[in-house]
Scaffold this motif. Structure first.
Motif, PDB file in Angstrom:
ATOM      1  N   GLN A 172       0.840  -1.193   0.000  1.00 26.27           N
ATOM      2  CA  GLN A 172       0.000   0.000   0.000  1.00 26.27           C
ATOM      3  C   GLN A 172       0.878   1.248   0.000  1.00 26.27           C
ATOM      4  O   GLN A 172       1.804   1.372   0.807  1.00 26.27           O
ATOM      5  CB  GLN A 172      -0.928   0.014   1.208  1.00 26.27           C
ATOM      6  CG  GLN A 172      -1.951   1.147   1.166  1.00 26.27           C
ATOM      7  CD  GLN A 172      -2.945   1.088   2.316  1.00 26.27           C
ATOM      8  OE1 GLN A 172      -2.810   0.275   3.233  1.00 26.27           O
ATOM      9  NE2 GLN A 172      -3.944   1.940   2.276  1.00 26.27           N
ATOM     10  N   PHE A 173       0.563   2.175  -0.907  1.00 28.60           N
ATOM     11  CA  PHE A 173       1.354   3.402  -1.021  1.00 28.60           C
ATOM     12  C   PHE A 173       0.507   4.466  -1.692  1.00 28.60           C
ATOM     13  O   PHE A 173      -0.076   4.242  -2.751  1.00 28.60           O
ATOM     14  CB  PHE A 173       2.624   3.142  -1.829  1.00 28.60           C
ATOM     15  CG  PHE A 173       3.577   4.317  -1.882  1.00 28.60           C
ATOM     16  CD1 PHE A 173       4.062   4.900  -0.726  1.00 28.60           C
ATOM     17  CD2 PHE A 173       4.005   4.833  -3.098  1.00 28.60           C
ATOM     18  CE1 PHE A 173       4.947   5.975  -0.769  1.00 28.60           C
ATOM     19  CE2 PHE A 173       4.886   5.895  -3.158  1.00 28.60           C
ATOM     20  CZ  PHE A 173       5.359   6.462  -1.989  1.00 28.60           C
ATOM     21  N   SER A 174       0.412   5.610  -1.044  1.00 26.49           N
ATOM     22  CA  SER A 174      -0.337   6.736  -1.607  1.00 26.49           C
ATOM     23  C   SER A 174       0.038   7.985  -0.818  1.00 26.49           C
ATOM     24  O   SER A 174       0.811   7.932   0.147  1.00 26.49           O
ATOM     25  CB  SER A 174      -1.851   6.498  -1.487  1.00 26.49           C
ATOM     26  OG  SER A 174      -2.279   6.671  -0.136  1.00 26.49           O
ATOM     27  N   LEU A 175      -0.538   9.105  -1.200  1.00 28.70           N
ATOM     28  CA  LEU A 175      -0.286  10.349  -0.480  1.00 28.70           C
ATOM     29  C   LEU A 175      -0.721  10.269   0.979  1.00 28.70           C
ATOM     30  O   LEU A 175      -0.225  11.006   1.823  1.00 28.70           O
ATOM     31  CB  LEU A 175      -1.010  11.509  -1.177  1.00 28.70           C
ATOM     32  CG  LEU A 175      -0.247  12.187  -2.309  1.00 28.70           C
ATOM     33  CD1 LEU A 175      -1.185  12.997  -3.185  1.00 28.70           C
ATOM     34  CD2 LEU A 175       0.862  13.065  -1.753  1.00 28.70           C
ATOM     35  N   LYS A 235      -6.512  20.710   2.821  1.00 29.78           N
ATOM     36  CA  LYS A 235      -5.219  21.185   2.311  1.00 29.78           C
ATOM     37  C   LYS A 235      -4.719  20.327   1.163  1.00 29.78           C
ATOM     38  O   LYS A 235      -4.211  20.846   0.164  1.00 29.78           O
ATOM     39  CB  LYS A 235      -4.188  21.202   3.446  1.00 29.78           C
ATOM     40  CG  LYS A 235      -4.439  22.256   4.504  1.00 29.78           C
ATOM     41  CD  LYS A 235      -3.324  22.266   5.545  1.00 29.78           C
ATOM     42  CE  LYS A 235      -3.565  23.342   6.589  1.00 29.78           C
ATOM     43  NZ  LYS A 235      -2.488  23.361   7.625  1.00 29.78           N
ATOM     44  N   LEU A 236      -4.882  19.013   1.305  1.00 29.25           N
ATOM     45  CA  LEU A 236      -4.424  18.107   0.251  1.00 29.25           C
ATOM     46  C   LEU A 236      -5.217  18.335  -1.029  1.00 29.25           C
ATOM     47  O   LEU A 236      -4.637  18.412  -2.125  1.00 29.25           O
ATOM     48  CB  LEU A 236      -4.554  16.656   0.704  1.00 29.25           C
ATOM     49  CG  LEU A 236      -4.193  15.584  -0.325  1.00 29.25           C
ATOM     50  CD1 LEU A 236      -2.790  15.801  -0.874  1.00 29.25           C
ATOM     51  CD2 LEU A 236      -4.322  14.195   0.275  1.00 29.25           C
ATOM     52  N   ALA A 253      -5.204  12.198 -11.526  1.00 29.01           N
ATOM     53  CA  ALA A 253      -3.966  12.179 -12.308  1.00 29.01           C
ATOM     54  C   ALA A 253      -2.796  12.719 -11.494  1.00 29.01           C
ATOM     55  O   ALA A 253      -1.671  12.200 -11.578  1.00 29.01           O
ATOM     56  CB  ALA A 253      -4.136  12.984 -13.590  1.00 29.01           C
ATOM     57  N   ILE A 254      -3.039  13.760 -10.705  1.00 26.77           N
ATOM     58  CA  ILE A 254      -1.963  14.340  -9.900  1.00 26.77           C
ATOM     59  C   ILE A 254      -1.553  13.384  -8.783  1.00 26.77           C
ATOM     60  O   ILE A 254      -0.356  13.203  -8.515  1.00 26.77           O
ATOM     61  CB  ILE A 254      -2.400  15.698  -9.311  1.00 26.77           C
ATOM     62  CG1 ILE A 254      -2.747  16.677 -10.445  1.00 26.77           C
ATOM     63  CG2 ILE A 254      -1.306  16.262  -8.425  1.00 26.77           C
ATOM     64  CD1 ILE A 254      -1.610  16.948 -11.408  1.00 26.77           C
ATOM     65  N   ALA A 255      -2.552  12.758  -8.135  1.00 25.96           N
ATOM     66  CA  ALA A 255      -2.238  11.782  -7.080  1.00 25.96           C
ATOM     67  C   ALA A 255      -1.458  10.608  -7.652  1.00 25.96           C
ATOM     68  O   ALA A 255      -0.565  10.058  -6.998  1.00 25.96           O
ATOM     69  CB  ALA A 255      -3.528  11.296  -6.417  1.00 25.96           C
ATOM     70  N   LEU A 297       2.901  18.382  -2.142  1.00 20.61           N
ATOM     71  CA  LEU A 297       1.815  17.414  -1.974  1.00 20.61           C
ATOM     72  C   LEU A 297       2.042  16.560  -0.730  1.00 20.61           C
ATOM     73  O   LEU A 297       1.105  16.289   0.035  1.00 20.61           O
ATOM     74  CB  LEU A 297       1.699  16.521  -3.207  1.00 20.61           C
ATOM     75  CG  LEU A 297       1.072  17.144  -4.445  1.00 20.61           C
ATOM     76  CD1 LEU A 297       1.341  16.291  -5.683  1.00 20.61           C
ATOM     77  CD2 LEU A 297      -0.447  17.316  -4.252  1.00 20.61           C
ATOM     78  N   TYR A 298       3.262  16.149  -0.520  1.00 22.05           N
ATOM     79  CA  TYR A 298       3.612  15.330   0.647  1.00 22.05           C
ATOM     80  C   TYR A 298       3.272  16.056   1.934  1.00 22.05           C
ATOM     81  O   TYR A 298       2.683  15.489   2.871  1.00 22.05           O
ATOM     82  CB  TYR A 298       5.097  14.985   0.592  1.00 22.05           C
ATOM     83  CG  TYR A 298       5.609  14.172   1.752  1.00 22.05           C
ATOM     84  CD1 TYR A 298       5.371  12.797   1.840  1.00 22.05           C
ATOM     85  CD2 TYR A 298       6.363  14.772   2.774  1.00 22.05           C
ATOM     86  CE1 TYR A 298       5.858  12.043   2.908  1.00 22.05           C
ATOM     87  CE2 TYR A 298       6.850  14.029   3.832  1.00 22.05           C
ATOM     88  CZ  TYR A 298       6.599  12.673   3.900  1.00 22.05           C
ATOM     89  OH  TYR A 298       7.079  11.935   4.958  1.00 22.05           O
ATOM     90  N   LEU A 299       3.598  17.323   1.996  1.00 23.19           N
ATOM     91  CA  LEU A 299       3.318  18.129   3.184  1.00 23.19           C
ATOM     92  C   LEU A 299       1.836  18.435   3.311  1.00 23.19           C
ATOM     93  O   LEU A 299       1.269  18.407   4.408  1.00 23.19           O
ATOM     94  CB  LEU A 299       4.129  19.431   3.137  1.00 23.19           C
ATOM     95  CG  LEU A 299       5.656  19.264   3.187  1.00 23.19           C
ATOM     96  CD1 LEU A 299       6.354  20.576   2.945  1.00 23.19           C
ATOM     97  CD2 LEU A 299       6.095  18.653   4.517  1.00 23.19           C
TER      98      LEU A 299
END
Length: 306
Positions: A172-175, A235-236, A253-255, A297-299
């Motif tokens: 599992q991996f995502s923002l 915020k995200l 698409a951005i995610a 995006l990470y922040l």
């Protein structure tokens, strides 16, 4: 569609795959629309599992795909086994062999391009798994093999007994699920993100040429729901929209572009059956975020840097 090398091979696969977990909720014609949308976007990789919809997802796929004009050799079709209804795992030779036969029957296929073991079995006997893999490969029923949610030691243990190289590990991996990269940036800290919950598998995969397949790329928690257009993550979503406007795409698409920006050549699993979501997600493979955009995006996802 961006293409990546599969594991240690020279075989080219798309940077995105279509996961069919929810295909059991669709009619055959609706399933065909989803498959065609993915294929037209360059996603010719299917990811399934024997437990999806209690097998119904694979039945619908088999009925849909058998009626389409796409040639079998133009698709890479993968399924998973090892989770047994009743809340247990089973990597026995008997179960693996029987499961593959049932998968092939449901999907109306002569062979799988890849078989993945679905979550670790504490009772796994690597030598018994090796016998099953050898028999499946010799019979022409499975070409390649992989695992899902294995830590590094589990991966090494199984690999040590196999005559085949493991190509994949699904993680599992995502923002909103960034553990695989958090602890590296929080090295030598004592805060929560510094805890290594993934046994440094992402670095191991890069060193040993294993393709990481990212599941739930738009989800938070395990199966809590999507963070896209979710008021709980203002915020995200604001940052996603800002970049979506810049690149003239949707937030999906951005995610997706955020995941694919990582240099590990991750393959992302798109689990949507919505043709529009599939098409928009696929556009993320054409976007290369700047380093600043990636970190923004990470922040915005609620992470922080030491």
């Amino acid at each position: 569609m961006k293409r990546i090398k599969m594991g240690c091979t020279t075989l080219s696969i798309p940077a995105m795959a279509l996961g069919i977990m929810r295909m059991n909720q669709k009619s055959v014609p609706e399933a065909q629309v989803a498959i065609q949308a993915a294929y037209d976007a360059g996603i010719n990789f299917i990811d399934s599992a024997d437990i999806y919809g209690g097998g119904k997802s694979e039945e619908i796929f088999g009925q849909a795909f058998s009626q389409m004009q796409i040639k079998r050799e133009e698709m890479f079709i993968q399924s998973k086994t090892g989770i047994v209804p009743g809340k247990r795992y089973d990597f026995s030779k008997e179960h693996i062999l029987h499961s593959v036969d049932e998968i092939l029957e449901r999907m109306q296929l002569d062979y799988l391009d890849s078989l993945v073991l679905h979550r670790p079995d504490a009772l796994m006997d690597p030598e018994e798994v090796a016998e099953a893999f050898d028999q499946l490969q010799a019979a022409g029923k499975v070409r390649f093999f992989g695992v899902s949610n294995f830590d590094t030691a589990q991966f090494k243990l199984l690999q040590s007994c196999l005559s085949q190289r493991l190509m994949f590990n699904q993680l599992q991996f995502s923002l909103k699920h960034t553990g695989m990269i958090d602890f590296g940036m929080h090295m030598n800290m004592v805060d929560k993100p510094s805890v290594d919950r993934d046994s440094q598998f992402l670095d191991y995969a890069r060193l040993h040429k294993v393709t990481v397949q990212a599941w739930s790329p738009f989800q938070y928690g395990m199966f809590e729901g999507t963070f896209i257009d979710n008021d709980d993550f203002p915020k995200l979503n604001q940052e996603l929209q800002k970049l979506a406007d810049k690149y003239e795409v949707g937030k999906n698409a951005i995610a997706a572009a955020w995941i694919l920006r990582h240099p590990a050549n991750i393959q992302m699993l798109v689990g949507s059956m919505n043709p529009q979501h599939i098409r928009d997600s696929a556009k993320g493979a054409k976007i290369r975020l700047t380093r600043q955009e990636w970190y923004d995006l990470y922040l915005a996802a609620g992470n922080y840097l030491p």
